[in-house]
Design an enzyme around this catalytic site. Sequence first.
Site, PDB file in Angstrom:
ATOM      1  N   ASP A 179     -34.914 -13.948-109.526  1.00  0.00           N
ATOM      2  CA  ASP A 179     -33.747 -13.529-109.673  1.00  0.00           C
ATOM      3  C   ASP A 179     -32.513 -14.950-108.907  1.00  0.00           C
ATOM      4  O   ASP A 179     -33.377 -15.498-109.077  1.00  0.00           O
ATOM      5  CB  ASP A 179     -33.581 -12.894-108.486  1.00  0.00           C
ATOM      6  CG  ASP A 179     -32.211 -12.695-107.341  1.00  0.00           C
ATOM      7  OD1 ASP A 179     -31.209 -12.789-108.239  1.00  0.00           O
ATOM      8  OD2 ASP A 179     -32.114 -13.031-106.429  1.00  0.00           O
ATOM      9  N   LYS A 180     -32.072 -14.854-109.293  1.00  0.00           N
ATOM     10  CA  LYS A 180     -32.007 -16.661-109.125  1.00  0.00           C
ATOM     11  C   LYS A 180     -31.624 -16.442-107.565  1.00  0.00           C
ATOM     12  O   LYS A 180     -32.102 -18.096-107.028  1.00  0.00           O
ATOM     13  CB  LYS A 180     -30.557 -16.989-110.167  1.00  0.00           C
ATOM     14  CG  LYS A 180     -30.379 -18.688-109.946  1.00  0.00           C
ATOM     15  CD  LYS A 180     -28.946 -18.998-110.968  1.00  0.00           C
ATOM     16  CE  LYS A 180     -27.829 -18.318-110.301  1.00  0.00           C
ATOM     17  NZ  LYS A 180     -27.436 -19.546-109.370  1.00  0.00           N
TER      18      LYS A 180
ATOM     19  N   GLU B 192     -19.468 -17.251 -97.586  1.00  0.00           N
ATOM     20  CA  GLU B 192     -18.321 -16.212 -96.324  1.00  0.00           C
ATOM     21  C   GLU B 192     -18.798 -17.496 -95.394  1.00  0.00           C
ATOM     22  O   GLU B 192     -18.109 -18.317 -95.075  1.00  0.00           O
ATOM     23  CB  GLU B 192     -18.248 -15.450 -95.919  1.00  0.00           C
ATOM     24  CG  GLU B 192     -17.861 -14.087 -97.244  1.00  0.00           C
ATOM     25  CD  GLU B 192     -17.550 -13.063 -96.710  1.00  0.00           C
ATOM     26  OE1 GLU B 192     -18.530 -12.678 -95.219  1.00  0.00           O
ATOM     27  OE2 GLU B 192     -16.779 -11.726 -97.274  1.00  0.00           O
TER      28      GLU B 192
ATOM     29  N   ARG C 206     -21.362 -22.165-106.984  1.00  0.00           N
ATOM     30  CA  ARG C 206     -20.766 -20.719-107.193  1.00  0.00           C
ATOM     31  C   ARG C 206     -19.582 -21.269-106.854  1.00  0.00           C
ATOM     32  O   ARG C 206     -19.080 -21.539-106.034  1.00  0.00           O
ATOM     33  CB  ARG C 206     -21.917 -19.962-106.517  1.00  0.00           C
ATOM     34  CG  ARG C 206     -22.784 -20.040-106.499  1.00  0.00           C
ATOM     35  CD  ARG C 206     -23.817 -19.656-105.072  1.00  0.00           C
ATOM     36  NE  ARG C 206     -23.407 -18.453-104.116  1.00  0.00           N
ATOM     37  CZ  ARG C 206     -24.150 -17.323-104.809  1.00  0.00           C
ATOM     38  NH1 ARG C 206     -25.074 -17.467-105.920  1.00  0.00           N
ATOM     39  NH2 ARG C 206     -23.835 -16.534-104.306  1.00  0.00           N
TER      40      ARG C 206
ATOM     41  N   ASP D 239     -24.947 -13.795-111.690  1.00  0.00           N
ATOM     42  CA  ASP D 239     -23.645 -14.576-111.404  1.00  0.00           C
ATOM     43  C   ASP D 239     -23.144 -15.448-112.467  1.00  0.00           C
ATOM     44  O   ASP D 239     -23.755 -14.534-113.701  1.00  0.00           O
ATOM     45  CB  ASP D 239     -24.923 -16.106-110.946  1.00  0.00           C
ATOM     46  CG  ASP D 239     -24.002 -17.427-109.436  1.00  0.00           C
ATOM     47  OD1 ASP D 239     -22.872 -16.645-110.245  1.00  0.00           O
ATOM     48  OD2 ASP D 239     -24.575 -17.734-109.054  1.00  0.00           O
TER      49      ASP D 239
ATOM     50  N   ASP E 103     -35.169 -12.032-104.318  1.00  0.00           N
ATOM     51  CA  ASP E 103     -34.779 -11.050-102.532  1.00  0.00           C
ATOM     52  C   ASP E 103     -33.775 -10.388-101.851  1.00  0.00           C
ATOM     53  O   ASP E 103     -34.105 -10.176-100.622  1.00  0.00           O
ATOM     54  CB  ASP E 103     -34.357 -13.012-101.826  1.00  0.00           C
ATOM     55  CG  ASP E 103     -32.914 -12.971-101.793  1.00  0.00           C
ATOM     56  OD1 ASP E 103     -32.017 -13.084-102.836  1.00  0.00           O
ATOM     57  OD2 ASP E 103     -33.018 -13.932-101.620  1.00  0.00           O
TER      58      ASP E 103
ATOM     59  N   ASP F 104     -31.986  -6.424-106.168  1.00  0.00           N
ATOM     60  CA  ASP F 104     -33.117  -6.667-106.449  1.00  0.00           C
ATOM     61  C   ASP F 104     -34.849  -5.350-106.708  1.00  0.00           C
ATOM     62  O   ASP F 104     -35.463  -5.303-106.655  1.00  0.00           O
ATOM     63  CB  ASP F 104     -33.877  -8.363-106.379  1.00  0.00           C
ATOM     64  CG  ASP F 104     -33.016  -9.231-106.631  1.00  0.00           C
ATOM     65  OD1 ASP F 104     -32.139  -9.673-107.646  1.00  0.00           O
ATOM     66  OD2 ASP F 104     -33.095 -10.550-106.170  1.00  0.00           O
TER      67      ASP F 104
END
Lengths: 1141, 377
Positions: free
Chosen positions: A414-415, A512, A608, A690, A828, A832
């Site tokens: 995962d990124k 957030e 992001r 993403d 994480d 996933d």
Amino acid sequence: MDFSTIRNLITRYCTGEESWVDSRTVYIGHKVPPPGTEAYIPQRFPDNRVVSSKYTFWNFIPKNLFEQFRRIANFYFLIIFLVQLIIDTPTSPMTSGLPLFFVITVTAIKQGYEDWIRHKADNAVNQCPVHVIQHGKVVRKQSQKLQVGDIVQVKEDETFPCDLILLSTSREDGTCFVTTASLDGESSHKTYYAVQDTKAFNTAEEVDTLHATIECEQPQPDLYKFVGRINIYLDRDEPIARPLGSENLLLRGATLKNTEYIHAVAIYTGMETKMALNYQSKSQKRSAVEKSMNAYLIVYLGILISKALINTVLKYVWQANPNRDEPWYNQKTETERQRHVLIRAFTDFLAFMVLFNYIIPVSMYVTVEMQKFLGSYFILWDDDMFDEELGEGPLVNTSDLNEELGQVEYVFTDKTGTLTENNMELRECCVDGNVYVPHAICNGQILPGAAGMDMIDSSPGVDGKEREELFFRALCLCHTVQVKEEETVDGIKRGIHQGKSTSFYISSSPDEVALVEGMKRLGFTYLRLKDSHMEILNREDEMERFELLEVLNFDSVRRRMSVIVKSSSGEYYLFCKGADSSIFPRVVSGKVEQVRARVEHNAVEGLRTLCVAYKKLTHEEYDQTCRLLNSAKLALQDRDKKLAEAYDVIEKDFILLGATAVEDRLQDKAADTIESLHKAGMKVWVLTGDKMETAAATCYASKLFHRNTQILELTTKRTEEQSLHDVLFDLSRTVLRQHGSMTRDIFSGLSGDYQDYGLIIDGATLSAVLKPTQDVTSNGGNYKEIFLEICRNCSAVLCCRMAPLQKAQIVKLIKASKEHPITLAIGDGANDVSMILEAHVGIGIMGKEGRQAARNSDYAITKFKHLKKMLLVHGHYYYIRIAELVQYFFYKNVCFIFPQFLYQFFCGFSQQPLYDTAYLTLYNISFTSLPILLYSLMEQHINMDILKRDPSLYRDIAKNSLLRWPTFIYWTLLGVFDAMVFFFGAFFLFDNTTFTSNGQMFGNWTFGTLVFTVLVFTVTLKLALDTHYWTWINHFVIWGSLLFYVIFSLLWGGIIWPFLNYQRMYYVFMQMLSSGPAWLSIILLIIVSLLPDVVKKVLCRALCPTTTERIQRMRADRIFERVETNIRDSLLDGIQNTTEA
Amino acid sequence: MMASSYNAKDEDGHHPGSVGSGGPGAVKSKKPDNTAFKQQRLPAWQPILTAGTVLPAFFMIGLIFIPIGIGLLVTSNNIKEFEIDYTGVDMFSPCFNCSQSYSWNSTSACTCSVPFTLDQPFESNVFMYYGLSNFYQNHRRYVKSRDDSQLNGDKSSLLNPSKECEPYRTSDKKSIAPCGAIANSLFNDTLELFYIHPNGSRIAIHLVKTGIAWWTDKHVKFRNPGENNNNLSIVFQDTSKPVNWRKPVYELDPSDPDNNGFINEDFIVWMRTAALPTFRKLYRIIQKKKDNMTPTLPPGNYSLEVIYSILEKRITKMKTQIKMLRFTVFLRSVYCQIHKLPELSMLKKENILILFFQLQNLTFISKFYLLFFCNYL
């Protein structure tokens, strides 16, 4: 018939019909609803007893035995044991019964102990006191006696005893804060809300007067889903119906925080709570080693059966002469004679089976299990993998897959949060093309006014200023962040730092928090949510209050969230933020082009991005929206679908405000780790939700793609231009041409500069590729194959815009491809989990996005960089250890049983065992068990540091190389050779000569003991030859078990054992040792049987060493050199000293 | 925490009870100890098998084997063995008559004498073995057909032998002592040895019949029932003799009470079942002469007298079996000069000699070993 169906039938019968009903009705406080509304059907629910234990005192033995014998190996041994009991077999039932009994008992004790602990834990939970409101009074009750419908009072820091619907809290606004740390690991405080109509029932007396029923769905395991409805009867009117959602549901196991007390009603109790429903077994994964072990087992089973068959057939051929079958000196009993020949032959076959059954030893399973279980501690204990920050080390959820860590070929990662820190920071925001960079970070101090920001573009006009402030306000309002105030923790601080840096933000999404904190630096501080009003401190330090009307929560399908607020001036706003792809299509005005350009620019930088948009609502529009939402929320069925539809209608016609860019820093040593994995021959795929540009940037940063990597794109952008078919063929042609030229290069010796490829694919294209194509035309048929072919030739693959399920699909696709590679998934977040469960090895990272991944994983680590040690060191060790363990076990049992087989040719195929019962029984249990177990725990063929430094060593064990058939055949043949040496060595000694000085003769038991002694020594010394890492433990165990064998034999033959009905071993061992030739032949036979293996080892090392062996050699040389230089240095020192003197 | 992590694998991993325990209080204790064992960094010796390490080891072992090999070579040349086949299948064999005409119900024993000549003297103690071929003493049904507690003098087993003895457990409603197939087939041809003096007189050679069984067998494992009762016929009165026997067990050697009954050494030797179907058992020992000057068996003519007495059933059954069963007698002595070597003379001479003889098979291997080394070096 299946047991569960019976159980279901019984429960149905006992509990009546209500299990057919899809929803349940709960009467709060067990009060009968007013007549006429509904027929009162008292439903029966389980009490709040939690039973995590599997056994009770009474059913432990039968149930445990039943479960143990369901394992195929145990069952096989049970059958052998029963055969031994029933028919007249050569070995006593003890020989297989004792080990089996041992194994069963140990397992039973272990499981019993664990169950006892579970019982204790259950009791502690079940008996802990809870406060229940009865007739207006608070009564203490044991937790297990809690009933559905009881009103429970929970105080601060107490854990909820069952799933509850919040009725009222000590706070006026009917909210309470809860941590679900023990459920999903998220330590942040979540807010739960009481239904508006009940929040006034604040005291015990008041609550007792509440008259309401709750209709809700039957329990289901999803922690985050709940639909229900509460009907409140006020003044005997028509009931008021209110929707209930997961924000009203307090889960068992969660803890109440920051709230003095709450009143809530129990709706799911005992085993029906969501927590209990969630603790269900995951599907079991099997490692590649286990698979090859099972293949070997089948081979050995074949060998066993064919041995028994050969001997049975030969027996009857040989016995064709009646004098052989029953010579005058050795007659059968009457009953034996009368038995039918077929029955006799069958019994003989079984007897041979029993005689040779040790070739598949019980103890192998035990040893493998112990090795895995004990071995997994080394991961837990590893200091290098301990994370000081989190204060946690790695977790091992299953020890079954230890060795699989050494076999990984594909790594799916995962990124966010895995490769990157998931530690977000607002880098810039862009309002209508004007870029703002918050740079003033002074220990969290806000620098007031415009000084805190740096405007890149020229100052906007008045209109622009307005837009800019709206943008900042939007970001301050459109979130679900909570403010945790320090003063509630520590009363002294109250008033001193009020509203300043002591308060910090908590949210389930780190983006957030980054945004809100960034806003704070830009001058807009979000203060708190109070009485449904969000309070903001603007640049002029003025308080602005907005009434929070609706929150349209974020979900991964929509990829956006919205809030509807009412400003103090009475205007309704809908603010929305989300991924660019989900915002842009919904935008009707705004400077889309500038923002889009900026967003793309930022994405390439690896940031992001989020877009922010808003729309103004009129009062009518708002009412309409409210109605839409409420009807969706009230729905009992398909609520999620209806909600999604409602959101879709509401979130449109936006005005674009701007975009934000949040930086997510790469994790420590992520690039280094990926490089090592590459060198170790693993293919690393990044699967992320993403967007492409951001993900690609991360890939470059983490060295997954290099500067000279040629990127192949398989994205919607390309497939829009060309058909998918053409793109695929194009790419495969590029890749294959390269491949072809590469092989040519190798021949011409010019392979130096070959191009490596990186593939980027997005979710939409992927699903197109994976979709089974309709047309069965010749070339359109199999995109999947072509896709795999391309992937195989790429050094790195990046899949972006992946839905969680697509991640699992990719893993599945690779798993099922024709090489069946071993896959590892690491991630994480909750998204996933599906991929972690799907891959051969699932690794969870204990990160910021909660514990869900870690909980569902096989192993959990704290940082991505630990993967390197996990695979390259631990995985490598586990693999070589278990490979040797498996091969050695088969080898030693071939050595053990093959002489017995040979002996049958010399004893008239009468199933006469060669060894004494005690030896047969103890060979695998005690004489040869510990050395291999300790070897398989301690062995280090190469030092840890070298393994870490030189990842290419990992390739040496790739593709299960130590457990391939040639190796297996080598070990088996070695075993057969050794067995022949033992047997015929002893045979020639016994054939024509005497042994002892006084002319006395030895019998068959001495023969067997001689063979057995040579066997035990050879087999143990063979292991000693294979040991590369001799710690004192290895010395102790290897020499100790040989010593134990000698001492045991002396003892076993030294006494007339009163409980035995035969004394065949009496003094046999000692007599043997008193004979010189026996000594010499033992030594000679051991040497002869070890010789071929030693020669093979030396020759292999000298002629065609593997990388591993070369490194070992280098290390040895280096040590030698070091010793040499040390000596030289000390000599030089000495000379110097003397000259100085 | 550990237990549950293992447990997770079997059936159901976590249990609600243990979940709550991992609170913040446990954080400190999670830090692993930094011990060498836990970090897998125990000090260790790390040998590798390379030609450099293995060759010296080979050489050392070779060096050890060289003297042994030489010794073996010398002694193996000094072993004398003489084998006489008295099966009597051959028409010209002196025992042909006995093997053919002897019927098992005849009252008198059949005797035959086999003449043979020793060309060389047999020195030191000479061991006399009888040998049988194709006699499956190691057949499973045979091996277990005995009752060790009966043989150990247990009273109750004497009258109620183990079931393993079937079908040799009872006869005439009395229990058999000793029971079982092994005892039943006891070898008891009587073999005697005469030296034919050149003057024609036959001198009986004294054959020692004790010391042929293991000391522990004779004194511990085998014991007559009725501890101190010397009158064995009373002790055994409620039992019956094995079917094939002519006389009961207490008459095996009436002359010597320490060699009678279950502790008769011929019997004990027979009861130790052989490992292979062709086997030898020690029958008698011919003690060396006191003076040490004359050899135990000087060269000359001898005669072996065989009294076919007990294995009578073989006659009736042997027509088809005759090729399988072969009866032989071996004489063996070892004598060589090597005991004069100073370092070996400390050991008991005989011990070493026989030891060396035993290894004659191994000699070949050792020679091979030496050769291998010479080539290698």
